[in-house]
Write a protein that holds these residues in place. Structure first.
Motif, mmCIF file in Angstrom:
data_model
loop_
_atom_site.group_PDB
_atom_site.id
_atom_site.type_symbol
_atom_site.label_atom_id
_atom_site.label_comp_id
_atom_site.label_asym_id
_atom_site.label_seq_id
_atom_site.Cartn_x
_atom_site.Cartn_y
_atom_site.Cartn_z
ATOM 1 N N LYS A 1 -15.941 99.096 63.168
ATOM 2 C CA LYS A 1 -16.884 99.713 64.101
ATOM 3 C C LYS A 1 -18.243 99.734 63.424
ATOM 4 C CE LYS A 1 -14.236 102.921 66.947
ATOM 5 N NZ LYS A 1 -13.923 104.333 67.204
ATOM 6 N N ALA B 1 -22.633 98.414 63.599
ATOM 7 C CA ALA B 1 -23.473 97.256 63.905
ATOM 8 C C ALA B 1 -23.738 96.371 62.693
ATOM 9 C CB ALA B 1 -24.797 97.722 64.499
ATOM 10 N N GLU C 1 -19.938 92.734 69.225
ATOM 11 C CA GLU C 1 -19.778 93.091 70.632
ATOM 12 C C GLU C 1 -20.048 94.569 70.802
ATOM 13 O OE1 GLU C 1 -15.890 93.689 72.400
ATOM 14 O OE2 GLU C 1 -14.954 93.100 70.535
ATOM 15 N N GLN C 2 -20.352 94.930 72.007
ATOM 16 C CA GLN C 2 -20.581 96.333 72.313
ATOM 17 C C GLN C 2 -19.731 96.678 73.521
ATOM 18 O OE1 GLN C 2 -24.397 97.762 73.984
ATOM 19 N NE2 GLN C 2 -24.595 98.926 72.093
ATOM 20 N N ASP C 3 -19.002 97.770 73.408
ATOM 21 C CA ASP C 3 -18.147 98.192 74.519
ATOM 22 C C ASP C 3 -18.294 99.702 74.671
ATOM 23 O OD1 ASP C 3 -16.299 98.163 76.540
ATOM 24 O OD2 ASP C 3 -14.551 98.089 75.214
ATOM 25 N N ASN D 1 -20.507 99.758 68.989
ATOM 26 C CA ASN D 1 -20.626 98.418 68.410
ATOM 27 C C ASN D 1 -19.389 98.089 67.572
ATOM 28 O OD1 ASN D 1 -23.350 97.379 69.105
ATOM 29 N ND2 ASN D 1 -23.966 99.292 68.126
ATOM 30 N N TYR D 2 -19.017 96.838 67.630
ATOM 31 C CA TYR D 2 -17.921 96.329 66.805
ATOM 32 C C TYR D 2 -18.384 95.017 66.176
ATOM 33 C CZ TYR D 2 -15.131 99.567 69.605
ATOM 34 O OH TYR D 2 -14.647 100.684 70.235
#
Lengths: 128, 141
Positions: free
Chosen positions: B75, B77, B118-120, B124-125
């Motif tokens: 997890k 950025a 990716e962002q969900d 951020n992951y």
């Protein structure tokens, strides 16, 4: 007949880029078809509900460009989800909570054989 | 050669390479992607992405090449935060070989690097690792 009659080197050299571009284009079209065939149909959380199954597959576009150094072929899948994200990447690589459903890499893996097969026909594409 | 399934052998090889001995400073799990629910971050995940059989005369399988995507994931950025983990993955999977329960891995090599953000739901992951090609065949082909 003189030996000069067999000197087609200029014509062969002129035809070479076009012949190679033809091989790359044909191979890329076949690779794109393989990828389209494998593109996931079922919807998932970060893929849109699919009113017309095959939205992702049908968003494929192949471009072939001649540069000074050679031929560059690109395959792009541009389908977007409700958030406006191009979701081919989520399918190809998976997400933090979804497994991948790869369809591009396997197509390119097979594509190596396709390209090799077509490259074998290079001589027949050149002037004799 | 009688029946043989390459995937379990290749997956066992990758898992063993990444867990035995444990990676220094890494307390997460090594799992098939995306990992089980509740699995701690950072984590290492692997997934087969392409599979190609190499055959000889009469369709005898010589070996199979399985392409795995192997990444450290976290997890946040920062991809840099995964540098040590991705480096450890590469040290254990690039240019190695070995045996498994019923098979042998002739070679495991990296074919390319990989990084993805990716962002969900506002989180951020990041993932960092590579594609690894595993050539596997039965112990007694």
């Amino acid at each position: 007949m003189t030996a000069g009659a067999f000197n087609h080197f200029d014509a062969i050299a002129d035809a070479f880029p076009g012949a190679l571009e033809g091989i790359v284009t044909e191979a890329m079209d076949e690779i794109a078809a393989l990828a389209e065939e494998r593109a996931p149909r079922a919807a998932r959380r970060r893929s849109p509900s699919d009113p017309e199954p095959g939205t992702l597959a049908h968003s494929a576009a192949v471009t072939v460009e001649s540069t000074g150094d050679g031929t560059v072929a690109t395959l792009e899948f541009s389908a977007t989800n409700e958030a406006g994200e191009e979701y081919a990447v989520f399918e190809e690589y998976g997400t933090h909570n979804q497994p991948a459903r790869p369809f591009i890499v396997p197509a390119f893996q097979a594509g190596g054989h396709i390209l090799e097969g077509k490259a074998a026909s290079l001589e027949s594409r050149l002037p004799r | 050669m009688t029946g043989f399934s390459e995937y379990p052998e290749a997956a066992e090889f990758i898992f063993t390479q990444l867990t035995d001995p444990p990676i220094d400073g890494f307390e997460g799990l090594v799992e098939e992607h995306p990992g089980s629910e509740g699995s701690p971050w950072p984590r290492i995940t692997f997934q087969e992405t392409a599979w190609d059989d190499v055959t000889e005369v009469a369709e005898n399988r010589v070996w199979s090449e399985l392409l795995f995507l192997v990444t450290g994931g976290s997890k946040g950025a920062s991809t840099k935060a995964l540098k040590a983990l991705a480096t450890a993955i590469d040290a254990r999977l690039h240019r190695v070989s070995g045996t498994t329960t019923d098979g042998q891995v002739i070679s495991c090599v990296r074919r390319g690097g990989f990084q993805l953000g990716e962002q969900d739901a506002g989180v951020n992951y990041r993932r960092l690792g590579g594609y690894y090609s595993v050539l596997v065949q039965p112990t007694n082909p």
